[in-house]
Design a protein around this motif. Structure first.
Motif, PDB file in Angstrom:
ATOM      1  N   LYS A 104       0.827  -1.207   0.000  1.00 55.08           N
ATOM      2  CA  LYS A 104       0.000   0.000   0.000  1.00 55.08           C
ATOM      3  C   LYS A 104       0.862   1.258   0.000  1.00 55.08           C
ATOM      4  CE  LYS A 104      -1.900   1.250   3.844  1.00 55.08           C
ATOM      5  NZ  LYS A 104      -2.774   1.317   5.051  1.00 55.08           N
ATOM      6  N   GLU A 105       1.919   1.252   0.808  1.00 56.69           N
ATOM      7  CA  GLU A 105       2.788   2.436   0.900  1.00 56.69           C
ATOM      8  C   GLU A 105       3.477   2.721  -0.438  1.00 56.69           C
ATOM      9  OE1 GLU A 105       2.601   0.474   4.956  1.00 56.69           O
ATOM     10  OE2 GLU A 105       2.808  -0.171   2.876  1.00 56.69           O
ATOM     11  N   VAL A 106       3.878   1.654  -1.117  1.00 59.45           N
ATOM     12  CA  VAL A 106       4.538   1.812  -2.421  1.00 59.45           C
ATOM     13  C   VAL A 106       3.552   2.349  -3.450  1.00 59.45           C
ATOM     14  CG1 VAL A 106       5.661   0.573  -4.317  1.00 59.45           C
ATOM     15  CG2 VAL A 106       6.230   0.012  -1.938  1.00 59.45           C
ATOM     16  N   ARG A 107       2.360   1.773  -3.467  1.00 59.36           N
ATOM     17  CA  ARG A 107       1.331   2.199  -4.417  1.00 59.36           C
ATOM     18  C   ARG A 107       0.974   3.671  -4.212  1.00 59.36           C
ATOM     19  NH1 ARG A 107      -1.773  -1.738  -3.494  1.00 59.36           N
ATOM     20  NH2 ARG A 107      -3.162  -0.766  -1.975  1.00 59.36           N
ATOM     21  N   GLN A 108       0.810   4.074  -2.965  1.00 62.61           N
ATOM     22  CA  GLN A 108       0.451   5.460  -2.676  1.00 62.61           C
ATOM     23  C   GLN A 108       1.572   6.418  -3.047  1.00 62.61           C
ATOM     24  OE1 GLN A 108      -0.603   5.181   1.487  1.00 62.61           O
ATOM     25  NE2 GLN A 108      -2.732   4.629   1.045  1.00 62.61           N
ATOM     26  N   TRP A 109       2.811   6.010  -2.770  1.00 67.39           N
ATOM     27  CA  TRP A 109       3.940   6.876  -3.104  1.00 67.39           C
ATOM     28  C   TRP A 109       4.091   7.018  -4.613  1.00 67.39           C
ATOM     29  CZ3 TRP A 109       8.574   5.658  -5.677  1.00 67.39           C
ATOM     30  CH2 TRP A 109       9.489   6.713  -5.734  1.00 67.39           C
ATOM     31  N   LEU A 110       3.994   5.899  -5.334  1.00 64.17           N
ATOM     32  CA  LEU A 110       4.112   5.959  -6.783  1.00 64.17           C
ATOM     33  C   LEU A 110       3.037   6.857  -7.386  1.00 64.17           C
ATOM     34  CD1 LEU A 110       4.910   2.390  -8.200  1.00 64.17           C
ATOM     35  CD2 LEU A 110       6.327   4.452  -8.340  1.00 64.17           C
ATOM     36  N   ALA A 111       1.831   6.787  -6.829  1.00 64.10           N
ATOM     37  CA  ALA A 111       0.719   7.565  -7.359  1.00 64.10           C
ATOM     38  C   ALA A 111       0.982   9.062  -7.309  1.00 64.10           C
ATOM     39  CB  ALA A 111      -0.558   7.227  -6.593  1.00 64.10           C
ATOM     40  N   GLN A 112       1.751   9.506  -6.309  1.00 65.78           N
ATOM     41  CA  GLN A 112       2.035  10.947  -6.204  1.00 65.78           C
ATOM     42  C   GLN A 112       3.489  11.295  -6.530  1.00 65.78           C
ATOM     43  OE1 GLN A 112       4.002  12.366  -3.298  1.00 65.78           O
ATOM     44  NE2 GLN A 112       4.648  10.203  -3.108  1.00 65.78           N
ATOM     45  N   SER A 113       4.226  10.333  -7.071  1.00 65.53           N
ATOM     46  CA  SER A 113       5.673  10.516  -7.299  1.00 65.53           C
ATOM     47  C   SER A 113       5.994  11.399  -8.488  1.00 65.53           C
ATOM     48  CB  SER A 113       6.328   9.146  -7.511  1.00 65.53           C
ATOM     49  OG  SER A 113       5.881   8.569  -8.745  1.00 65.53           O
ATOM     50  N   LYS A 114       5.068  11.505  -9.440  1.00 65.78           N
ATOM     51  CA  LYS A 114       5.290  12.258 -10.680  1.00 65.78           C
ATOM     52  C   LYS A 114       6.388  11.646 -11.551  1.00 65.78           C
ATOM     53  CE  LYS A 114       2.239  15.265  -9.307  1.00 65.78           C
ATOM     54  NZ  LYS A 114       0.872  15.235  -9.867  1.00 65.78           N
ATOM     55  N   ILE A 115       6.685  10.378 -11.356  1.00 62.85           N
ATOM     56  CA  ILE A 115       7.627   9.695 -12.246  1.00 62.85           C
ATOM     57  C   ILE A 115       6.973   9.586 -13.619  1.00 62.85           C
ATOM     58  CG2 ILE A 115       8.846   7.529 -12.700  1.00 62.85           C
ATOM     59  CD1 ILE A 115       9.007   7.098  -9.673  1.00 62.85           C
ATOM     60  N   PRO A 116       7.628  10.052 -14.674  1.00 66.01           N
ATOM     61  CA  PRO A 116       6.968  10.148 -15.989  1.00 66.01           C
ATOM     62  C   PRO A 116       6.524   8.806 -16.578  1.00 66.01           C
ATOM     63  CG  PRO A 116       8.973  11.471 -15.923  1.00 66.01           C
ATOM     64  CD  PRO A 116       8.978  10.644 -14.683  1.00 66.01           C
ATOM     65  N   LEU A 117       7.297   7.737 -16.321  1.00 71.68           N
ATOM     66  CA  LEU A 117       7.014   6.452 -16.949  1.00 71.68           C
ATOM     67  C   LEU A 117       7.152   5.327 -15.922  1.00 71.68           C
ATOM     68  CD1 LEU A 117       6.573   4.618 -19.453  1.00 71.68           C
ATOM     69  CD2 LEU A 117       9.043   4.733 -19.842  1.00 71.68           C
ATOM     70  N   ILE A 118       6.137   4.513 -15.800  1.00 67.24           N
ATOM     71  CA  ILE A 118       6.161   3.359 -14.900  1.00 67.24           C
ATOM     72  C   ILE A 118       5.876   2.106 -15.718  1.00 67.24           C
ATOM     73  CG2 ILE A 118       5.096   2.209 -12.918  1.00 67.24           C
ATOM     74  CD1 ILE A 118       4.350   4.991 -11.852  1.00 67.24           C
ATOM     75  N   ILE A 119       6.772   1.141 -15.638  1.00 68.99           N
ATOM     76  CA  ILE A 119       6.558  -0.160 -16.267  1.00 68.99           C
ATOM     77  C   ILE A 119       6.287  -1.150 -15.149  1.00 68.99           C
ATOM     78  CG2 ILE A 119       7.598  -2.019 -17.609  1.00 68.99           C
ATOM     79  CD1 ILE A 119       9.081   0.052 -19.213  1.00 68.99           C
ATOM     80  N   SER A 120       5.071  -1.666 -15.127  1.00 70.23           N
ATOM     81  CA  SER A 120       4.621  -2.524 -14.030  1.00 70.23           C
ATOM     82  C   SER A 120       4.453  -3.954 -14.525  1.00 70.23           C
ATOM     83  CB  SER A 120       3.295  -2.001 -13.475  1.00 70.23           C
ATOM     84  OG  SER A 120       2.779  -2.876 -12.495  1.00 70.23           O
TER      85      SER A 120
END
Length: 407
Positions: free
Chosen positions: A344-360
């Motif tokens: 949950k902590e990772v998901r929430q952080w990624l959601a607000q991280s503003k990282i331009p590209l995420i490959i999941s």
């Protein structure tokens, strides 16, 4: 009683209805008319077994394996290979649709051989577990196994005493240096082995940016296998996790490299032994690895030797809690969580991280859809979906999604 199956659902069973009640039938194919016997009744659904196939699907074939239906491994070998892929793609699409994500027209299948693809096996008392039973089947070969594994099974078939008792791990592949290795579960070093007197997940008290803190740990040579994928030599512990289908995994690693534009910093979350991280160094100046499993991280340090990187021996949640303020700005992120999905902590952080590209990447479409839905709600768009067909002849689904931040 008779039933006409409608569609295949996650897990490989086809769904039909009797008086409006859902009935799940294994080893059937959508569109078949079959005679069934109810084996389990529940409030909202029943489970059934096939008694007789009255009108078979045009996609039904004779299974190539004489253990099929007994061994608990494959459950789609009665379906032709092309239609299997369609069904797995449909199951993936259905699960994402249930989470409000339309991936129709965005999905591509990455596949390899339909047989002789599997390099990693676990034997229990010398055999494979029978379906829904504790009975052990002493197999002489597996048509899904790579040839080095089958060589071992054939050579020991007439004298099962040569096979270890209890649980053992086999790894054999044409991609491997040394070709084949077998280790026994009882020899496994517990994951709680310590780094400089501390458990890996407590290592946050150390100066984690200095990779030398992992140099005092040792890999186990007798349990180490090395494979070469896309020009990268990757070592790992046979007793730990590593992908079983190297034909597809090599394609996936190359695909990830092609999808990434390149840049300065990239985050590899749940990095394991650094197999994907090694490819990321082709495009990025610095790779940040996060992996809670101490044994895997030892191998990651070996595999990343000479390449600019930083390793964190922490769970994803503890990495976010303790290190987020010291992180560089990431140009991209690759993330490959366990079956339970992102913490949950990772998901929430990624959601607000503003990282331009995420490959999941994911080995479970349900948690993958949940995690992608959270990122889409936070301002990301699903640009592409890949069905990673690691396990032909089974209903197992792995997937890769490409998410970009909306501008």
């Amino acid at each position: 009683m008779h039933i006409i199956t409608d569609k295949m659902v996650f897990g490989g069973k086809s769904l039909g209805k009797i008086d409006g009640k859902n009935v799940f039938v294994p080893y059937s194919i959508p569109g078949e008319k079959i005679e069934i016997e109810i084996t389990e009744q529940n409030k909202d659904y029943d489970n059934a077994e096939i008694v007789k196939i009255l009108e078979p699907s045009e996609h039904r074939v004779e299974p190539a394996c004489h253990y099929y239906g007994k061994c608990g491994g494959c459950n789609m070998m009665h379906i032709d290979s092309a239609f299997q892929k369609e069904l797995r793609s449909q199951m993936l699409s259905d699960i994402f649709h249930q989470n409000g994500i339309d991936i129709s027209g965005k999905t591509e299948i990455i596949s390899g051989p339909d047989f002789n693809y599997r390099a990693r096996f676990q034997l229990n008392n010398g055999g494979l577990s029978q379906r829904r039973s504790n009975i052990v089947i002493s197999v002489e070969e597996c048509i899904c196994a790579e040839e080095p594994v089958n060589n071992y099974l054939r050579e020991t078939a007439e004298n099962l005493e040569k096979r270890p008792k209890g649980r053992c791990h086999l790894f054999g592949s044409s991609f491997c240096d040394g070709n084949f290795k077998i280790t026994e579960e009882e020899n496994r070093v517990p994951d709680t082995k310590r780094i400089h007197g501390m458990k890996a997940d407590k290592a946050k008290k150390l100066k984690l940016k200095e990779n030398k803190y992992f140099s005092g740990t040792l890999a186990s040579p007798e349990n180490t296998m090395t494979v070469t994928l896309g020009g990268h030599k990757l070592s790992f512990d046979v007793r730990g996790f590593f992908q079983s289908n190297l034909f597809v995994f090599e394609k996936v690693c190359k695909l990830i490299t092609e999808l990434l534009p390149g840049g300065k910093n990239i985050l590899d979350m749940y990095a394991g032994c650094g197999s994907i991280s090694s490819f990321l160094t082709e495009k990025y100046e610095n790779v940040v690895l996060v992996e809670h499993n101490r044994d895997a991280l030892v191998y990651a340090e070996q595999n990343m030797a000479g390449k600019k990187h930083v390793s964190y021996g922490l769970s994803g949640a503890n990495f976010i809690k303790t290190c987020v303020s010291t992180l560089p700005q990431f140009d991209a992120c690759t993330i490959d969580p366990p079956r339970s999905g992102m913490e949950k902590e990772v998901r929430q952080w990624l959601a607000q991280s503003k990282i331009p590209l995420i490959i999941s990447l994911s080995c479970d479409p349900a948690t993958h859809a949940r995690d992608c839905a959270a990122l889409i709600s936070a301002g990301y768009s699903m640009k592409k979906m890949y069905l990673l067909d690691f396990y032909p002849n089974t209903s197992h689904i792995e997937s890769l999604s490409v998410l970009t931040l909306n501008q």
